[in-house]
Design a protein around this motif. Structure first.
Motif, mmCIF file in Angstrom:
data_model
loop_
_atom_site.group_PDB
_atom_site.id
_atom_site.type_symbol
_atom_site.label_atom_id
_atom_site.label_comp_id
_atom_site.label_asym_id
_atom_site.label_seq_id
_atom_site.Cartn_x
_atom_site.Cartn_y
_atom_site.Cartn_z
ATOM 1 N N LEU A 16 13.195 -30.133 -58.014
ATOM 2 C CA LEU A 16 12.598 -30.718 -56.817
ATOM 3 C C LEU A 16 13.557 -30.703 -55.629
ATOM 4 O O LEU A 16 14.208 -31.698 -55.312
ATOM 5 C CB LEU A 16 12.125 -32.147 -57.115
ATOM 6 N N GLY A 40 2.963 -31.767 -54.268
ATOM 7 C CA GLY A 40 2.989 -32.627 -55.452
ATOM 8 C C GLY A 40 1.638 -32.686 -56.139
ATOM 9 O O GLY A 40 1.548 -32.609 -57.373
ATOM 10 N N PHE A 77 5.841 -36.543 -51.850
ATOM 11 C CA PHE A 77 5.689 -35.738 -53.065
ATOM 12 C C PHE A 77 5.247 -36.611 -54.232
ATOM 13 O O PHE A 77 4.311 -36.263 -54.968
ATOM 14 C CB PHE A 77 6.986 -35.017 -53.401
ATOM 15 N N LEU A 78 5.926 -37.745 -54.423
ATOM 16 C CA LEU A 78 5.590 -38.631 -55.537
ATOM 17 C C LEU A 78 4.174 -39.166 -55.413
ATOM 18 O O LEU A 78 3.455 -39.308 -56.419
ATOM 19 C CB LEU A 78 6.593 -39.783 -55.604
ATOM 20 N N HIS A 132 -1.694 -36.414 -61.271
ATOM 21 C CA HIS A 132 -1.125 -36.033 -62.569
ATOM 22 C C HIS A 132 -1.775 -36.788 -63.731
ATOM 23 O O HIS A 132 -1.724 -38.011 -63.783
ATOM 24 C CB HIS A 132 0.386 -36.305 -62.559
ATOM 25 N N ALA A 161 0.670 -31.182 -59.938
ATOM 26 C CA ALA A 161 0.175 -32.138 -60.932
ATOM 27 C C ALA A 161 -1.090 -31.655 -61.614
ATOM 28 O O ALA A 161 -1.386 -32.051 -62.753
ATOM 29 C CB ALA A 161 -0.073 -33.488 -60.263
ATOM 30 N N PHE A 178 1.822 -36.247 -56.321
ATOM 31 C CA PHE A 178 1.943 -35.945 -57.741
ATOM 32 C C PHE A 178 1.298 -37.037 -58.579
ATOM 33 O O PHE A 178 0.500 -36.765 -59.481
ATOM 34 C CB PHE A 178 3.417 -35.778 -58.103
ATOM 35 N N TYR A 220 11.360 -39.069 -63.379
ATOM 36 C CA TYR A 220 12.102 -38.499 -62.256
ATOM 37 C C TYR A 220 13.590 -38.723 -62.464
ATOM 38 O O TYR A 220 14.052 -39.862 -62.562
ATOM 39 C CB TYR A 220 11.639 -39.158 -60.947
ATOM 40 N N PHE A 280 4.530 -31.876 -48.437
ATOM 41 C CA PHE A 280 5.101 -32.248 -49.733
ATOM 42 C C PHE A 280 4.089 -33.028 -50.568
ATOM 43 O O PHE A 280 4.067 -32.903 -51.802
ATOM 44 C CB PHE A 280 6.386 -33.050 -49.550
ATOM 45 N N ARG A 281 3.238 -33.823 -49.928
ATOM 46 C CA ARG A 281 2.182 -34.517 -50.663
ATOM 47 C C ARG A 281 1.217 -33.502 -51.290
ATOM 48 O O ARG A 281 0.839 -33.628 -52.458
ATOM 49 C CB ARG A 281 1.437 -35.473 -49.742
ATOM 50 N N LEU A 283 10.781 -34.323 -63.352
ATOM 51 C CA LEU A 283 11.155 -34.021 -61.967
ATOM 52 C C LEU A 283 12.668 -34.163 -61.865
ATOM 53 O O LEU A 283 13.210 -35.238 -62.129
ATOM 54 C CB LEU A 283 10.474 -34.983 -61.001
#
Length: 349
Positions: free
Chosen positions: A279, A303, A333-334, A341, A307, A337, A149, A299-300, A315
């Motif tokens: 992003l 992500g 998001f993180l 991922h 992924a 992802f 990121y 956003f979750r 990112l």
């Protein structure tokens, strides 16, 4: 995952901002970086300072004429009697294929698309360190990490190869994509900022090795107005390698995710070896720009869905402005992802 960031990026602190003809506080403040860094660290990322990579990352996508302008324009501007504290253009050409002006005023108009990218004493230093963050994150992924990121601030996706605009000076997402070209023949850029990534599109518009895809608020009544329409498909060798998905104002989670499905289908058809995510978090329902209405849980989901491509991914932070939900949106998001991922060892070959 690493969060690549240099506090020197906060040296850029623009004061001028014009919206609908009225002066207003500039929303692209250093506080954005503080909020995003805190959220990234709380999410379990570890901070890494990018090395000084000089001009090479920026020069991979920007013209030498433009980089020379950015490096020297503030000093030249201050020599003008009665000049403003920041470089702000007051004239723009009706075409960019004519003579190149010698004056600082003329060059500011030539290289700055609007008044939302004022240049101060520390702007070039901060923008260069932001570009170094993007390039270093890409180098980490090129070296074998699944994802990294880049906390880029100032952002970059409105910057063309020789033109600043919309808070952006150096195109960090394009720089990351160009760096990833060292490990794979094809790279995709997926831009989920509320504003169309017009600079990114412009840089790669005639190229077939980088696919540019953007989900954004419909530009017929929203910045950047002149770019981001669905019929912009690329040109020359790049025809068919640009895909815009303009969304109606206030589109929420379900509408955004439906468009994202189309975007990911197009990316899968391109069969890239690596992915750059521009992003933006300003599609949030509470963001000051109020273009779209994505929720924090949305956003979750975004992500997690991205992924699923299973690609080595950089990112790159774009928009997302100070509001109560900014840090939570990055964390969401993180989380989505990171939970999904997984990169097969053959990816990126």
């Amino acid at each position: 995952m690493k969060v690549v960031y240099d506090p020197a990026q906060k040296r850029h602190y623009p004061g001028f901002f014009l919206t609908s003809g009225a002066r207003a506080p500039n929303p692209e403040t250093p506080a954005r970086a503080d909020i995003l860094l805190s959220a990234a660290l709380a999410a379990g990322l570890t901070q890494e300072l990018p090395p000084d990579l000089g001009l090479a990352p920026a020069a991979s996508v920007h013209t030498p004429e433009y980089l020379d302008f950015l490096a020297r324009i503030f000093t030249r501007w201050q020599r003008i009697e009665g000049a403003s504290d920041e470089v702000i253009p007051n004239i723009h050409p009706d075409r960019r294929d004519g003579a190149y002006p010698l004056s600082a005023v003329g060059q500011a108009g030539y290289h700055m698309a609007d008044t939302s990218c004022p240049i101060g004493a520390e702007t070039f230093t901060a923008a260069l360190r932001s570009a170094h963050a993007a390039a270093h994150a890409a180098h980490r992924v090129a070296g074998g990490e699944d994802a990294a990121y880049a906390l880029c601030r100032p952002p970059g996706h409105h910057a063309f190869k020789d033109l600043a605009g919309g808070f952006c000076y150096l195109n960090n997402s394009a720089i990351a994509a160009q760096a990833l070209r060292g490990i794979t023949a094809r790279v995709a850029i997926l831009d989920i900022d509320v504003h169309h990534g017009n600079g990114t599109q412009g840089i790669f518009y005639d190229r077939a090795d980088v696919l540019t895809v953007s989900l954004h608020a419909d530009p017929t009544r929203f910045y950047p107005f002149f770019w981001g329409h669905a019929d912009e498909r690329g040109e020359a060798a790049g025809l068919g390698y640009n895909f815009n998905l303009p969304l109606a104002r206030k589109t929420g989670d379900d509408g955004f995710l439906a468009a994202l499905d189309r975007a990911l289908t197009r990316i899968a058809a391109f069969c890239p070896g690596a992915l750059v995510i521009a992003l933006g978090l300003d599609a949030y329902e509470g963001d000051p720009f109020a273009g779209l209405s994505v929720s924090t849980p949305g956003f979750r989901r975004i992500g997690a869905k991205i992924a699923e491509l299973g690609l080595p991914t950089v990112l790159v932070q774009e928009g997302g402005y100070v509001c109560d939900g900014l840090g939570g949106n990055l964390a969401a998001f993180l989380d989505g992802f990171g939970a999904t991922h997984r990169v097969p060892r053959s990816a990126g070959a």
